[in-house]
Design a protein around this motif. Structure first.
Motif, PDB file in Angstrom:
ATOM      1  N   UNK A 283       1.034  -1.303   0.096  1.00 57.19           N
ATOM      2  CA  UNK A 283      -0.001  -0.163   0.043  1.00 57.19           C
ATOM      3  C   UNK A 283       0.840   1.218  -0.093  1.00 57.19           C
ATOM      4  N   UNK A 284       1.718   1.559  -1.194  1.00 61.46           N
ATOM      5  CA  UNK A 284       2.458   2.506  -1.058  1.00 61.46           C
ATOM      6  C   UNK A 284       2.047   3.838  -1.003  1.00 61.46           C
ATOM      7  N   UNK A 285       0.884   4.071  -1.436  1.00 58.17           N
ATOM      8  CA  UNK A 285       0.075   5.436  -1.356  1.00 58.17           C
ATOM      9  C   UNK A 285      -0.293   5.788  -0.134  1.00 58.17           C
ATOM     10  N   UNK A 286      -1.109   4.873   0.736  1.00 55.49           N
ATOM     11  CA  UNK A 286      -1.572   4.927   2.155  1.00 55.49           C
ATOM     12  C   UNK A 286      -0.496   4.986   3.108  1.00 55.49           C
ATOM     13  N   UNK A 288       2.084   6.197   4.322  1.00 52.22           N
ATOM     14  CA  UNK A 288       3.020   7.692   4.327  1.00 52.22           C
ATOM     15  C   UNK A 288       3.954   7.772   5.486  1.00 52.22           C
ATOM     16  N   UNK A 289       3.483   7.502   6.716  1.00 55.21           N
ATOM     17  CA  UNK A 289       4.197   7.835   7.954  1.00 55.21           C
ATOM     18  C   UNK A 289       5.173   6.387   8.140  1.00 55.21           C
ATOM     19  N   UNK A 290       4.695   5.382   7.771  1.00 53.73           N
ATOM     20  CA  UNK A 290       5.412   4.179   7.719  1.00 53.73           C
ATOM     21  C   UNK A 290       6.623   4.325   6.832  1.00 53.73           C
ATOM     22  N   UNK A 291       6.344   4.684   5.549  1.00 53.92           N
ATOM     23  CA  UNK A 291       7.342   4.878   4.676  1.00 53.92           C
ATOM     24  C   UNK A 291       8.348   5.757   5.272  1.00 53.92           C
ATOM     25  N   UNK A 292       7.963   6.875   5.740  1.00 53.67           N
ATOM     26  CA  UNK A 292       8.936   7.969   6.102  1.00 53.67           C
ATOM     27  C   UNK A 292       9.911   7.606   7.408  1.00 53.67           C
ATOM     28  N   UNK A 293       9.172   7.008   8.162  1.00 52.04           N
ATOM     29  CA  UNK A 293       9.905   6.495   9.291  1.00 52.04           C
ATOM     30  C   UNK A 293      11.015   5.375   8.922  1.00 52.04           C
ATOM     31  N   UNK A 294      10.822   4.548   7.754  1.00 51.46           N
ATOM     32  CA  UNK A 294      11.849   3.489   7.320  1.00 51.46           C
ATOM     33  C   UNK A 294      12.869   4.466   6.774  1.00 51.46           C
ATOM     34  N   UNK A 295      12.655   5.687   6.111  1.00 50.18           N
ATOM     35  CA  UNK A 295      13.575   6.340   5.462  1.00 50.18           C
ATOM     36  C   UNK A 295      14.516   7.092   6.522  1.00 50.18           C
TER      37      UNK A 295
END
Length: 421
Positions: A283-286, A288-295
Motif C-alpha cells: 500500500x505505497x500510497x496509504x 506515508x508515515x510508515x514509509x517516512x519512518x523507514x527512510x
C-alpha cells in the motif's frame, strides 16, 4: 486429533527454539533445515546460534530422543514453517518487495509427505496474503488433498498463520509466556492451531483470520519503527542545535503520558527493519508515515559515518604530525541489538563496513558475542575492549552491550550513538 509428531521447517533463531519447546513437552519433533552444519550440530545436542538457556533444552531434547534434525522433511501431524522472508533485489530508492521464495521452497518440500488430517502453520513474518499463497502452493502440489480455500472446515489439510513475537535474548521465556495471534483460513484451522500451541504456550491464543494475523505482526513492528524514527530524528535535530538528546528525552519522559524511546545508529534485525516494507510495498500510497519512518531509520547509519569522518578531521587538525593512515578507529558492537550475536540487518555492521571501506588506517571491531568476523569485514580486526580502548584514536559506540555499560571511556574523539559514555 492430538499432535504426536511435529515438524519445524527452518532451524534458525525462531525455528530451533520452537522445535525445542515442543520437544521439551515430550513431543516427537523433526526439525528440517537445508544447512547441513546446523543439522549436524543439533543432532549432537548442541546449538549453532546464541540464545540464553536454549543449549540446555536442545541438549536434553536430543539426548532423550524427542528432537532430531534432518535435511529432508518426513511425515508429521503438524508442520510449522519458520524460514526467512528477505527482500527481492531492488535499486536504491525503490520500495523493497518481500521474497517468498524460501516459503515456496518449504511448501514444495513438505508437500510430498502431507496426509489427510495434517496442519500447516506459517510462522514466517509475511506480507498480507502469504498464508493463502501457501495453501495454494500446497493445493497445486497435492491435487489429491483438499485445502481450506476450497473446502473450508472440511479440508483434508488445515492451514493457518501464527507470527512469532519474541525478543532475541529472551526467546525461550517469551515463547512460553507471550500471547499468540492465531489466524486460521477456517474456524477449524484456528481451533486446531490453538490446540497445538497450547502444548507449551501459557499466554492467550487469540483467534482471528489469516490476513489480520499477518497484518498484526507487521503492525507491531511498524509501530516500533515509527517510535524509533522519532527518537532518531530528535537526535539529528539536537545535534544541529547543540542540545544533549539524552538529557532532552529524559526530561520529556517526565511527562506522565510521554515515553520517547532512545535513539541509536539505525534499526536492524529480522523484524523491525524489514516488516514495515511489507506494508509499504502493498500500500505505497496509504503508508506515508510508515514509509517516512523507514527512510529516517535507514538514513541514520550514513549520519554516523559522516560524524566519524568529522572526528577524523578534528583529530588531524589537533595532531598535525599524523596522517589518516596512522589513525586507528575502534567500533564497539556489531549485533543489531544489545547482548546477542545476531548480525542480521544490523546498522552497526553497515557502519563498520563503510568506515573500513573509506578509512586508510586500522579499523577495530569489539563484539563480545562473536568469535569471528563475517567475511564482509575482512579488512577489520576483532579485538577486546581493553585493546581497543588503549590503542584507538577514535571511538565509535554502536551497540550498548552490558560489557560496554560496565566500562568507561573518555575521549575527545568519541561518536556515541547510544549515550552510555
Amino acid at each position: 486429533m492430538s499432535f504426536e509428531t511435529i515438524s519445524v521447517i527452518g532451524l534458525g533463531y525462531i525455528g530451533l527454539p520452537t522445535a525445542a519447546m515442543f520437544a521439551s513437552r515430550k513431543k516427537k519433533v523433526i526439525g528440517v533445515d537445508v544447512n547441513q552444519h546446523a543439522v549436524d550440530t543439533i543432532n549432537q545436542g548442541k546449538i549453532h546460534i546464541v540464545e540464553p538457556d536454549l543449549d540446555m533444552i536442545v541438549h536434553a531434547a536430543v539426548t532423550e530422543g524427542y528432537l532430531k534434525a534432518v535435511t529432508t522433511p518426513e511425515p508429521a501431524d503438524a508442520f510449522l514453517i519458520a524460514v526467512p522472508t528477505p527482500f527481492k533485489p531492488c535499486n536504491e530508492g525503490e520500495i523493497p518487495e518481500p521474497d517468498l521464495g524460501y516459503i515456496e521452497s518449504a511448501c514444495n518440500a513438505i508437500a510430498p509427505v502431507l496426509k489427510k488430517g495434517d496442519l500447516v502453520i506459517l510462522e514466517s513474518t509475511s506480507p498480507v496474503g502469504a498464508t493463502e499463497q501457501v495453501a495454494q502452493w500446497l493445493a497445486t502440489a497435492r491435487a489429491d488433498l483438499s485445502f481450506p480455500q476450497d473446502a473450508g472446515d472440511e479440508a483434508d489439510v488445515n492451514v493457518a498463520h501464527c507470527p512469532e513475537r519474541v525478543l532475541p535474548g529472551h526467546v525461550v521465556r517469551e515463547l512460553v509466556e507471550n500471547d499468540r495471534v492465531i489466524g486460521g483460513m477456517s474456524p477449524r484451522c484456528s481451533t486446531r492451531s490453538v490446540e497445538l500451541y497450547k502444548t507449551f504456550v501459557q499466554g492467550d491464543c487469540v483467534i482471528t483470520n489469516a490476513r489480520t494475523a499477518e497484518m498484526a505482526k507487521l503492525t507491531e513492528n511498524s509501530c516500533r519503527d515509527v517510535q524509533i524514527a522519532f527518537a532518531n530524528e530528535l537526535s539529528l535535530i539536537c545535534d544541529k542545535l547543540d542540545i544533549n538528546v539524552w538529557e532532552l528525552i529524559s526530561l520529556a519522559n517526565r511527562h506522565p503520558r510521554i515515553n520517547i524511546l532512545q535513539p541509536g545508529p539505525g534499526v536492524g534485525g529480522h523484524c523491525i527493519a524489514v516488516d514495515p516494507w511489507f506494508i509499504v510495498s502493498k500500500t505505497p500510497i496509504e503508508a506515508q508515515i510508515i514509509h517516512t519512518a523507514r527512510k529516517v531509520n535507514d538514513s541514520k547509519p550514513g549520519w554516523v559515518v559522516d560524524k566519524t569522518k568529522m572526528a577524523i578531521v578534528d583529530f588531524l587538525q589537533e595532531n598535525s604530525d599524523k596522517t589518516a593512515k596512522e589513525i586507528t578507529i575502534a567500533c564497539y558492537g556489531l549485533a543489531f541489538k544489545p547482548d546477542i550475536d545476531d548480525l542480521r540487518e544490523s546498522p552497526a555492521m553497515q557502519i563498520v563496513h563503510e568506515i573500513a571501506s573509506f578509512h586508510t588506517g586500522k579499523v577495530i571491531a569489539v563484539e563480545p558475542n562473536i568469535h569471528q568476523l563475517p567475511s564482509s569485514l575482512e579488512q577489520v580486526e576483532l579485538q577486546s575492549f581493553d585493546v581497543a580502548k588503549s590503542t584507538a584514536d577514535i571511538h565509535v559506540m554502536l551497540v550498548d552491550h552490558k560489557e560496554f555499560k560496565a566500562e568507561s571511556l573518555n575521549s575527545a574523539y568519541l561518536v556515541d550513538t547510544k549515550g552510555i559514555w
